[in-house]
Motif scaffolding. Structure first.
Motif, short mmCIF file in Angstrom:
data_model
loop_
_atom_site.label_atom_id
_atom_site.label_comp_id
_atom_site.label_asym_id
_atom_site.label_seq_id
_atom_site.Cartn_x
_atom_site.Cartn_y
_atom_site.Cartn_z
N ASN A 91 0.83 -1.21 0.00
CA ASN A 91 0.00 0.00 0.00
C ASN A 91 0.86 1.25 0.00
O ASN A 91 1.71 1.44 0.88
CB ASN A 91 -0.90 0.00 1.24
CG ASN A 91 -1.74 1.28 1.28
OD1 ASN A 91 -2.39 1.62 0.30
ND2 ASN A 91 -1.67 2.00 2.38
N ASN B 33 0.57 5.54 -1.99
CA ASN B 33 -0.14 6.31 -3.01
C ASN B 33 0.57 6.16 -4.36
O ASN B 33 1.80 6.11 -4.43
CB ASN B 33 -0.25 7.78 -2.60
CG ASN B 33 -1.48 8.44 -3.22
OD1 ASN B 33 -1.95 8.02 -4.28
ND2 ASN B 33 -2.00 9.45 -2.57
N ARG C 63 -15.64 6.24 -10.05
CA ARG C 63 -16.24 5.60 -8.87
C ARG C 63 -17.30 4.57 -9.26
O ARG C 63 -17.79 3.84 -8.42
CB ARG C 63 -16.88 6.65 -7.96
CG ARG C 63 -15.87 7.45 -7.15
CD ARG C 63 -16.55 8.21 -6.04
NE ARG C 63 -17.58 9.09 -6.56
CZ ARG C 63 -18.85 9.06 -6.19
NH1 ARG C 63 -19.26 8.18 -5.31
NH2 ARG C 63 -19.73 9.90 -6.72
N GLY D 21 -17.26 1.11 -5.32
CA GLY D 21 -16.51 2.37 -5.32
C GLY D 21 -15.56 2.53 -6.48
O GLY D 21 -14.79 3.48 -6.52
N VAL D 22 -15.61 1.61 -7.43
CA VAL D 22 -14.71 1.74 -8.58
C VAL D 22 -15.48 1.34 -9.85
O VAL D 22 -16.33 0.45 -9.83
CB VAL D 22 -13.44 0.89 -8.39
CG1 VAL D 22 -13.74 -0.58 -8.24
CG2 VAL D 22 -12.45 1.10 -9.53
N THR E 124 -6.43 11.19 -5.59
CA THR E 124 -5.96 9.81 -5.37
C THR E 124 -7.04 8.84 -5.86
O THR E 124 -8.17 8.89 -5.38
CB THR E 124 -5.70 9.57 -3.87
OG1 THR E 124 -4.69 10.48 -3.42
CG2 THR E 124 -5.25 8.13 -3.61
N ASP F 235 -8.97 5.18 -6.40
CA ASP F 235 -9.18 4.01 -5.55
C ASP F 235 -8.33 2.88 -6.11
O ASP F 235 -8.83 1.92 -6.69
CB ASP F 235 -10.66 3.63 -5.53
CG ASP F 235 -10.93 2.44 -4.61
OD1 ASP F 235 -9.97 1.95 -3.98
OD2 ASP F 235 -12.09 2.00 -4.54
N TYR F 236 -6.99 3.03 -5.93
CA TYR F 236 -6.10 2.05 -6.57
C TYR F 236 -6.30 0.66 -6.00
O TYR F 236 -6.14 -0.33 -6.73
CB TYR F 236 -4.62 2.49 -6.49
CG TYR F 236 -4.14 2.83 -5.10
CD1 TYR F 236 -4.23 4.12 -4.61
CD2 TYR F 236 -3.61 1.85 -4.28
CE1 TYR F 236 -3.80 4.44 -3.33
CE2 TYR F 236 -3.18 2.15 -3.00
CZ TYR F 236 -3.28 3.45 -2.53
OH TYR F 236 -2.86 3.75 -1.26
N GLY G 30 -9.17 -0.62 -5.03
CA GLY G 30 -10.36 -1.11 -5.73
C GLY G 30 -10.07 -1.45 -7.18
O GLY G 30 -10.56 -2.46 -7.71
#
Ligand code: PMP
Length: 406
Positions: free
Chosen positions: A51, A53, A92, A232-233, A277, A279-280, A282
Motif C-alpha cells: 500500500n 499512493n 467511482r 466504489g470503482v 488519489t 481508488d487504486y 479497488g
C-alpha cells in the motif's frame, strides 16, 4: 460446457451462510454481485504488502502500487478489447462515468437547443445527469419510448433523430425489464447520422463478452461491483477521438501537467480525467475480478446463465398469479413481476423470511413504473453461481407467499 457450479460456489464464502435458518438464496445480483475469495484476498494483499499512493512516488512501495494499478488498466483494456489504455478511465462507478461524459462532452460539443436521446428504460443514472444539463439549458432530453413488451422500435429512432441530436445514450441490458437492446444495430443507425453513442453496460458486462471495437460504441460504462469486483470503482471507456477533445471533469492532483496562478495545463489521457488519489486498491481488485471471470470464460458464463435464465423465466411464468413485467424476445439475467393483490414489498419481505434475497421497488427506473402504471416490481436476478435448485426454492417459496397474501 466446461463449467461446474458446485466448484464455483466454493469461491464465494458469503453464499455458505444461513438467513432466517435457511440456506441463503441470493437473487439480488443486479443490485450487486458477491465477491470471490481471490478478490477479497487481493484487497488484503495490497493493504498488507504494497500500500502506497500511486504515481510519481520514487519509493519501492509506490512503484509497486503504481505498476499494479497500471497493469489493471491493461487488464480492463484487454477485457473490453479497447484500442489503447488511454481510452480506459477509472471512476467511482457507472454513475460517475455517465456524469463525466454529460459534463465534459456537453461543454465541448453542445450548445443550447441541442438534443440527447435516451430511452424510457434507462436507470436514473442515465437520465438524471442529462436532465441536469437540461436544467442548465445546455441540452434537451428526447425520450425514446419502449412498447408494452419492453422493446424499442428502431424505426422510431430514425424519427427522433434531428440535426440537433448530439448524443444517444442507451442501456445495453435493462436492470428492470431484462431487455437486451440491439445496441450494435442502434449504433450503426446513430453513426449513419454522425451521432456518437454511450452504452450503459452495467447489466451486460458481467453476463457476456463485450468487444468495444466490434460494437463501435463511442463510450461504454460499468461499475466494478456488478462484475464481482469491489464497490466504489468503475470504468469509463471512451474513444480517444472524443476523450482527447473533452475538457477535464474534475480538477485536482494527477489530472494536471503544470500548475501556477497564471495558468494550469492538463495531463494526458487517461490521467486528465482522474483527479485526486484514485481508488487504486479497488482498481487492482477489479482487475482480479476480471481475470477471475476470464479464467472461467465469459462464453461459458453466458451459456450457463442463458440456460438458468430460461429455467427461471419458465418457473415464474408457471405461477398464474404472477405477471411478468418485461417480456421482450431477447432478455437476460433477471425477471421482474407483480401480482394484482399484493405490494412487491410484501412479497419481498415474505421471501426474505424464507432466506431468499430479491429486490423490490422501482429499481431506479421510475419511468418504467409509470409506463406500466405500477408502484414497483419484485425482481429476481441471477449470477453464474446460482443454481436450478435455488430457482426451485424460489418457485416454491413464491407459491407459499402468494397463498398467504391472496
Ligand atoms: N445503469 C444500470 C443499468 C444499473 O443497473 C445501475 C446499477 N443498478 C447503474 C447504471 C448505476 O450503477 P452504480 O450505482 O454502480 O453507479
Amino acid at each position: 460446457m466446461n463449467f461446474d457450479v458446485r466448484e464455483i460456489r466454493k469461491d464465494f464464502p458469503i453464499l455458505e451462510q444461513t438467513v432466517n435458518n435457511r440456506r441463503l438464496v441470493y437473487f439480488d445480483n443486479a443490485a450487486t454481485t458477491q465477491k470471490p475469495r481471490r478478490v477479497v484476498d487481493k484487497i488484503v494483499e495490497v493493504y498488507t504488502q504494497y500500500n502506497a499512493n500511486v504515481h510519481r512516488g520514487v519509493h519501492h512501495l509506490s512503484n509497486l502500487a503504481t505498476t499494479a494499478m497500471e497493469e489493471s488498466r491493461q487488464t480492463v483494456r484487454r477485457f473490453l478489447n479497447a484500442a489503447s489504455e488511454r481510452e480506459i478511465i477509472f471512476t467511482r462507478g457507472a454513475t460517475e462515468s455517465i456524469n463525466l461524459v454529460a459534463n465534459s462532452f456537453s461543454q465541448q460539443f453542445m450548445s443550447e437547443g441541442d438534443e440527447i436521446i435516451v430511452t424510457e428504460m434507462e436507470h436514473h443514472s442515465n437520465l438524471v445527469p442529462w436532465q441536469l444539463l437540461e436544467n442548465q439549458h445546455k441540452a434537451k432530453v428526447v425520450k425514446w419510448a419502449f412498447d408494452d413488451r419492453g422493446e424499442l422500435n428502431l424505426a422510431e429512432l430514425e424519427e427522433l433523430i434531428t440535426d440537433r441530436t448530439k448524443l444517444l445514450s442507451i442501456v445495453y441490458v435493462s436492470n428492470t425489464l431484462g431487455t437486451i437492446n440491439p445496441v450494435e444495430q442502434i449504433i450503426e443507425i446513430a453513426h449513419s447520422h454522425n451521432i456518437p453513442v454511450l452504452v450503459d453496460a452495467s447489466q451486460a458486462i458481467q453476463h457476456f463478452a463485450i468487444d468495444v471495437q466490434q460494437l463501435d460504441c463511442d463510450f461504454l460504462v460499468f461499475s466494478g461491483h456488478k462484475i464481482y469486483g469491489p464497490t466504489g470503482v468503475g470504468v469509463l471507456y471512451g474513444k480517444e477521438q472524443w476523450l482527447s477533445q473533452m475538457p477535464p471533469y474534475q480538477g485536482g492532483g494527477e489530472m494536471i501537467e503544470t500548475v501556477s496562478f497564471s495558468g494550469t495545463t492538463f495531463n494526458q489521457l487517461p490521467y486528465k480525467f482522474e483527479a485526486g488519489t484514485p481508488d487504486y486498491v479497488g482498481i487492482i481488485a477489479l482487475a482480479e475480478a476480471l481475470r477471475y471471470v476470464e479464467a472461467i470464460g465469459m462464453d461459458n458464463i453466458a451459456a450457463y446463465e442463458s440456460e438458468l435464465f430460461t429455467y427461471l423465466n419458465d418457473k415464474i411464468q408457471s405461477i398464474s398469479d404472477l405477471r411478468l413485467i418485461g417480456t421482450a424476445e431477447k432478455r437476460a439475467s433477471l425477471v421482474s413481476f407483480v401480482t394484482d393483490f399484493a405490494h412487491p414489498f410484501d412479497i419481498g419481505t415474505l421471501l426474505d423470511k424464507m432466506g431468499i434475497a430479491v429486490r423490490t421497488g422501482t429499481h431506479c427506473t421510475e419511468p418504467i413504473m409509470q409506463h406500466f402504471g405500477i408502484p414497483g416490481t419484485v425482481r429476481a436476478s441471477i449470477a453464474f453461481y446460482n443454481t436450478a435448485e435455488e430457482i426451485d426454492i424460489l418457485h416454491d417459496s413464491l407459491l407459499r407467499a402468494v397463498s398467504m397474501l391472496k
